[in-house]
Motif scaffolding. Sequence first.
Motif, PDB file in Angstrom:
ATOM      1  N   ALA A  62       0.757  -1.130  -0.013  1.00  0.00           N
ATOM      2  CA  ALA A  62       0.108   0.022  -0.015  1.00  0.00           C
ATOM      3  C   ALA A  62       0.948   1.317   0.058  1.00  0.00           C
ATOM      4  N   ALA A  63       1.829   1.173   0.845  1.00  0.00           N
ATOM      5  CA  ALA A  63       2.707   2.323   0.960  1.00  0.00           C
ATOM      6  C   ALA A  63       3.457   2.796  -0.556  1.00  0.00           C
ATOM      7  N   LEU A  64       3.815   1.762  -0.976  1.00  0.00           N
ATOM      8  CA  LEU A  64       4.442   1.604  -2.138  1.00  0.00           C
ATOM      9  C   LEU A  64       3.502   1.990  -3.416  1.00  0.00           C
ATOM     10  N   GLY A  65       2.504   1.643  -3.428  1.00  0.00           N
ATOM     11  CA  GLY A  65       1.551   1.998  -4.594  1.00  0.00           C
ATOM     12  C   GLY A  65       1.054   3.457  -4.319  1.00  0.00           C
ATOM     13  N   ASP A  66       1.138   3.741  -3.010  1.00  0.00           N
ATOM     14  CA  ASP A  66       0.633   5.411  -2.902  1.00  0.00           C
ATOM     15  C   ASP A  66       1.817   6.238  -3.520  1.00  0.00           C
ATOM     16  N   LEU A  67       2.872   5.789  -3.320  1.00  0.00           N
ATOM     17  CA  LEU A  67       4.356   6.698  -3.551  1.00  0.00           C
ATOM     18  C   LEU A  67       4.171   6.622  -5.327  1.00  0.00           C
ATOM     19  N   VAL A  68       3.968   5.403  -5.740  1.00  0.00           N
ATOM     20  CA  VAL A  68       4.081   5.423  -7.221  1.00  0.00           C
ATOM     21  C   VAL A  68       2.788   6.288  -7.983  1.00  0.00           C
ATOM     22  N   ALA A  69       1.942   6.361  -7.168  1.00  0.00           N
ATOM     23  CA  ALA A  69       0.834   7.135  -7.793  1.00  0.00           C
ATOM     24  C   ALA A  69       1.055   8.591  -7.707  1.00  0.00           C
ATOM     25  N   ARG A  70       1.618   8.758  -6.232  1.00  0.00           N
ATOM     26  CA  ARG A  70       1.860  10.191  -6.305  1.00  0.00           C
ATOM     27  C   ARG A  70       2.792  11.027  -7.088  1.00  0.00           C
ATOM     28  N   ILE A  71       4.174  10.308  -7.348  1.00  0.00           N
ATOM     29  CA  ILE A  71       5.023  10.722  -8.103  1.00  0.00           C
ATOM     30  C   ILE A  71       4.790  10.512  -9.701  1.00  0.00           C
ATOM     31  N   SER A  72       4.082   9.598  -9.951  1.00  0.00           N
ATOM     32  CA  SER A  72       3.636   9.736 -11.409  1.00  0.00           C
ATOM     33  C   SER A  72       2.684  10.484 -12.029  1.00  0.00           C
ATOM     34  N   ALA A  73       2.057  11.202 -11.047  1.00  0.00           N
ATOM     35  CA  ALA A  73       0.883  11.992 -11.294  1.00  0.00           C
ATOM     36  C   ALA A  73       1.698  13.349 -11.831  1.00  0.00           C
ATOM     37  N   ARG A  74       1.362  13.803 -13.080  1.00  0.00           N
ATOM     38  CA  ARG A  74       1.780  14.909 -13.658  1.00  0.00           C
ATOM     39  C   ARG A  74       1.799  16.138 -12.864  1.00  0.00           C
ATOM     40  N   ARG A  75       0.645  16.270 -12.099  1.00  0.00           N
ATOM     41  CA  ARG A  75       0.482  17.611 -11.189  1.00  0.00           C
ATOM     42  C   ARG A  75       1.507  17.654 -10.150  1.00  0.00           C
ATOM     43  N   THR A  76       2.424  16.437  -9.821  1.00  0.00           N
ATOM     44  CA  THR A  76       3.469  16.543  -8.885  1.00  0.00           C
ATOM     45  C   THR A  76       4.752  17.147  -9.612  1.00  0.00           C
ATOM     46  N   PRO A  77       5.027  18.071  -9.025  1.00  0.00           N
ATOM     47  CA  PRO A  77       6.526  18.845  -9.803  1.00  0.00           C
ATOM     48  C   PRO A  77       7.744  17.749  -9.466  1.00  0.00           C
ATOM     49  N   ILE A  78       8.557  17.677 -10.203  1.00  0.00           N
ATOM     50  CA  ILE A  78       9.501  16.822 -10.473  1.00  0.00           C
ATOM     51  C   ILE A  78      10.456  17.024  -8.844  1.00  0.00           C
ATOM     52  N   GLU A  79      10.340  18.363  -8.731  1.00  0.00           N
ATOM     53  CA  GLU A  79      11.286  18.647  -7.311  1.00  0.00           C
ATOM     54  C   GLU A  79      10.492  17.993  -6.156  1.00  0.00           C
ATOM     55  N   THR A  80       9.380  17.920  -6.231  1.00  0.00           N
ATOM     56  CA  THR A  80       8.600  17.227  -5.000  1.00  0.00           C
ATOM     57  C   THR A  80       8.742  15.614  -5.040  1.00  0.00           C
ATOM     58  N   ALA A  81       8.710  15.242  -6.418  1.00  0.00           N
ATOM     59  CA  ALA A  81       8.907  14.053  -6.178  1.00  0.00           C
ATOM     60  C   ALA A  81      10.378  13.531  -6.028  1.00  0.00           C
ATOM     61  N   GLN A  82      11.174  13.962  -6.085  1.00  0.00           N
ATOM     62  CA  GLN A  82      12.688  14.115  -5.833  1.00  0.00           C
ATOM     63  C   GLN A  82      12.523  13.738  -4.486  1.00  0.00           C
ATOM     64  N   LEU A 100      13.604   0.672  -4.466  1.00  0.00           N
ATOM     65  CA  LEU A 100      13.575   1.659  -5.367  1.00  0.00           C
ATOM     66  C   LEU A 100      13.410   1.103  -6.819  1.00  0.00           C
ATOM     67  N   THR A 101      13.998  -0.336  -6.931  1.00  0.00           N
ATOM     68  CA  THR A 101      13.648  -0.869  -8.313  1.00  0.00           C
ATOM     69  C   THR A 101      12.249  -1.181  -8.342  1.00  0.00           C
ATOM     70  N   ALA A 102      11.606  -1.488  -7.137  1.00  0.00           N
ATOM     71  CA  ALA A 102      10.320  -1.849  -7.402  1.00  0.00           C
ATOM     72  C   ALA A 102       9.498  -0.473  -7.386  1.00  0.00           C
ATOM     73  N   LEU A 103       9.869   0.390  -7.072  1.00  0.00           N
ATOM     74  CA  LEU A 103       9.408   1.716  -7.198  1.00  0.00           C
ATOM     75  C   LEU A 103       9.364   2.199  -8.709  1.00  0.00           C
ATOM     76  N   PHE A 104      10.441   1.987  -9.293  1.00  0.00           N
ATOM     77  CA  PHE A 104      10.588   2.425 -10.751  1.00  0.00           C
ATOM     78  C   PHE A 104       9.400   1.351 -11.289  1.00  0.00           C
ATOM     79  N   ALA A 105       9.609   0.132 -11.107  1.00  0.00           N
ATOM     80  CA  ALA A 105       8.544  -0.780 -11.819  1.00  0.00           C
ATOM     81  C   ALA A 105       7.397  -0.391 -11.910  1.00  0.00           C
ATOM     82  N   GLY A 106       6.893   0.202 -10.774  1.00  0.00           N
ATOM     83  CA  GLY A 106       5.412   0.656 -10.417  1.00  0.00           C
ATOM     84  C   GLY A 106       5.050   1.861 -11.396  1.00  0.00           C
ATOM     85  N   VAL A 107       6.256   2.905 -11.377  1.00  0.00           N
ATOM     86  CA  VAL A 107       6.115   4.002 -12.117  1.00  0.00           C
ATOM     87  C   VAL A 107       6.164   3.745 -13.597  1.00  0.00           C
ATOM     88  N   TYR A 108       6.941   2.943 -14.172  1.00  0.00           N
ATOM     89  CA  TYR A 108       7.026   2.482 -15.427  1.00  0.00           C
ATOM     90  C   TYR A 108       5.409   2.009 -15.854  1.00  0.00           C
TER      91      TYR A 108
END
Length: 209
Positions: A62-82, A100-108
């Motif tokens: 759940a925590a990883l999925g929430d982060l994936v959703a937050r940083i993938s959203a285009r309304r989230t500035p890249i600086e915030t995602a960083q 972090l590898t799992a995080l990128f897999a989710g983003v992809y």
Amino acid sequence: MKRSIFASLALALCCAGAAHAQPQAAGQSDWPCRQVKVQSVAVAGVWTGPSIDGATSWRDDAALGDLVARISARRTPIETAQKLVGDFATAAGDKRKERLTALFAGVYDTLEAERHAVLAGLDRYGAKQKQLADRLREETQTLRAEQDKASQDKASQDAQKLKDASEALQWDLRVFDERRHALSYVCETPALIEQRLGALARVIEAAID
């Protein structure tokens, strides 16, 4: 007045024809954009980190999925995602690389799904635009036939038919033109998604090192 309608119609249909004149593979004839249609973004084109094959744990976390959703959203500035990725990496401790590898897999997976949905929507948009272009051609023929009938025998002129044909053509031409102008932004969306995917890949890779 009528000359102006026909001139606008000719310009609109010419632009529509140019958009569909790009070389396309079978099944892509409805693509309405001047940009070349790229069906999928290859992982290797944006990611040089560990392999994401089998990295599906983000779906059950759940925590990883929430982060994936937050940083993938285009309304989230890249600086915030960083910053979010940095905090996540710190919290992951000795599991940083795996998490972090799992995080990128989710983003992809998320951004690829979004991109595919946009491509499908553009194909549907293009199909409707082609149908409207065909209707405009038919309405043009109808209007010209009514005008020819009126010029040949003024006594038999059906003013209402002429008026209805002209109004139908003007209305559909307006809709067609508005949709054509809207494409200039919508056609950029797949590239914008790809750019965000690349930017997030770099952020996540930097956090792994």
